[in-house]
Design an enzyme around this catalytic site. Structure first.
Site, PDB file in Angstrom:
ATOM      1  CB  ALA A  28       9.924  -2.497   5.341  1.00  0.00           C
ATOM      2  CG  ASP A  29       5.732  -6.572   6.366  1.00  0.00           C
ATOM      3  OD1 ASP A  29       4.806  -5.899   5.901  1.00  0.00           O
ATOM      4  OD2 ASP A  29       6.174  -7.474   5.838  1.00  0.00           O
ATOM      5  CD  GLU A  54       8.549  -7.100  -1.671  1.00  0.00           C
ATOM      6  OE1 GLU A  54       8.808  -7.830  -0.719  1.00  0.00           O
ATOM      7  OE2 GLU A  54       7.464  -6.298  -1.642  1.00  0.00           O
ATOM      8  CE  LYS A  82       3.729  -0.905   7.882  1.00  0.00           C
ATOM      9  NZ  LYS A  82       4.194  -1.061   6.351  1.00  0.00           N
ATOM     10  CE  LYS A  91      10.596  -5.809   0.922  1.00  0.00           C
ATOM     11  NZ  LYS A  91       9.512  -5.070   0.892  1.00  0.00           N
ATOM     12  N   GLY A  92       7.132  -9.012   3.236  1.00  0.00           N
ATOM     13  CA  GLY A  92       6.694  -9.950   2.823  1.00  0.00           C
ATOM     14  C   GLY A  92       5.089  -9.972   3.139  1.00  0.00           C
ATOM     15  CG  ASP A 104       9.438  -3.198  -1.929  1.00  0.00           C
ATOM     16  OD1 ASP A 104      10.185  -4.447  -2.113  1.00  0.00           O
ATOM     17  OD2 ASP A 104       8.434  -3.270  -1.417  1.00  0.00           O
ATOM     18  CB  SER A 113      -1.017   0.046   1.144  1.00  0.00           C
ATOM     19  OG  SER A 113      -0.082   0.004   2.485  1.00  0.00           O
ATOM     20  CB  THR A 114       4.115   2.254   1.561  1.00  0.00           C
ATOM     21  OG1 THR A 114       3.442   1.937   2.678  1.00  0.00           O
ATOM     22  CG2 THR A 114       4.862   3.521   1.619  1.00  0.00           C
TER      23      THR A 114
HETATM   24  O1  DER Z   1       5.030  -7.402   1.164  1.00  0.00           O
HETATM   25  C1  DER Z   1       5.811  -6.714   1.201  1.00  0.00           C
HETATM   26  O2  DER Z   1       7.142  -6.750   1.581  1.00  0.00           O
HETATM   27  C2  DER Z   1       5.416  -4.995   1.577  1.00  0.00           C
HETATM   28  O3  DER Z   1       6.469  -4.143   1.074  1.00  0.00           O
HETATM   29  C3  DER Z   1       5.336  -4.951   2.847  1.00  0.00           C
HETATM   30  O4  DER Z   1       6.297  -5.230   3.569  1.00  0.00           O
HETATM   31  C4  DER Z   1       4.893  -3.302   3.032  1.00  0.00           C
HETATM   32  O5  DER Z   1       3.489  -3.150   2.690  1.00  0.00           O
HETATM   33  P1  DER Z   1       2.665  -1.894   2.940  1.00  0.00           P
HETATM   34  O6  DER Z   1       3.254  -0.779   2.424  1.00  0.00           O
HETATM   35  O7  DER Z   1       1.166  -2.336   2.469  1.00  0.00           O
HETATM   36  O8  DER Z   1       2.644  -1.957   4.592  1.00  0.00           O
END
Ligand code: DER
Length: 214
Positions: free
Chosen positions: A80-81, A100, A118, A91-92, A78, A28-29
């Protein structure tokens, strides 16, 4: 939180230069990043880390190339969680961590964009997604449990047709050792520990963007 996600994405956008090949992350980011790129339309080409990101980018008029034809990317942005001061990331959550990690590893520079929720003192509270060959699902689940994880299988497959096992650890005291232990499990095809890939992070909290640099 969406305002902070948008702020972090726009801060990282400043690193995009005409002529670059830019890697688009997933989540979403990154959706805010894709919208900003579609609006600004810099003269760059893209590779995407998921079918979802590729579709969103193409819908915004961005030129997305086949990563299978690409060996080097200039800049990847990208989400991250979790991300900590060492620029270790988990991530993931979106299930794209194998692609990724390939795109991040192929990139001269990889930056994370995230809202303040995060940012952690040390990674480890978030679930650790592991991409698993379906043929090996029970074996890998048992090996992850042997490493101390509570393991839960997702119901959806990855873009690569593989399973994801979410591994929850009480703590991750030695991320490097855990990454090596998972990498050593035959059938574990990838995981969400990003320990070497992240060069910088743009973290936005309450309207303020902080850049962490490795
Ligand atoms: O799945 C991922 O690695 C995404 O980049 C995730 O870590 C971040 O997703 P978000 O921006 O929706 O929180």
């Amino acid at each position: 939180m969406d305002d902070d996600k948008r702020l972090a994405a726009e801060a990282a956008l400043a690193e995009v230069r005409d002529g670059m090949l830019v890697g688009l992350g997933t989540g979403s980011t990154v959706a805010f990043l894709i919208a900003a790129l579609a609006a600004r339309a810099p003269r760059v080409d893209y590779v995407a880390t998921s079918e979802a990101s590729a579709a969103a980018a193409r819908a915004g008029g961005l030129a997305v190339r086949d990563m299978g034809e690409v060996a080097r990317v200039d800049l990847t942005i990208d989400g991250a969680d979790e991300v900590d001061a060492r620029l270790y990331a988990i991530k993931g959550a979106g299930g794209a961590m194998l692609r990724e990690k390939v795109v991040a590893a192929a990139s001269d520079r990889m930056v994370v964009i995230a809202d303040g929720s995060k940012r952690v003192r040390a990674i480890g509270a978030a679930k650790l997604p592991v991409e698993v060959l379906p043929f090996a699902r029970a074996f890998v689940a048992a090996r992850l449990a042997g490493l101390g994880a509570q393991v839960e299988a997702r119901k959806t497959l990855t873009d690569n047709g593989n399973l994801i096992l979410d591994a929850r650890f009480a703590a991750i005291a030695d991320p490097q050792a855990l990454a090596a232990a998972i990498d050593a499990i035959p059938g574990a095809l990838g995981h969400g520990l990003f320990l070497d890939e992240v060069d910088a992070a743009y973290v936005a909290a309450d309207g303020i963007v902080t850049r962490l640099e490795r």
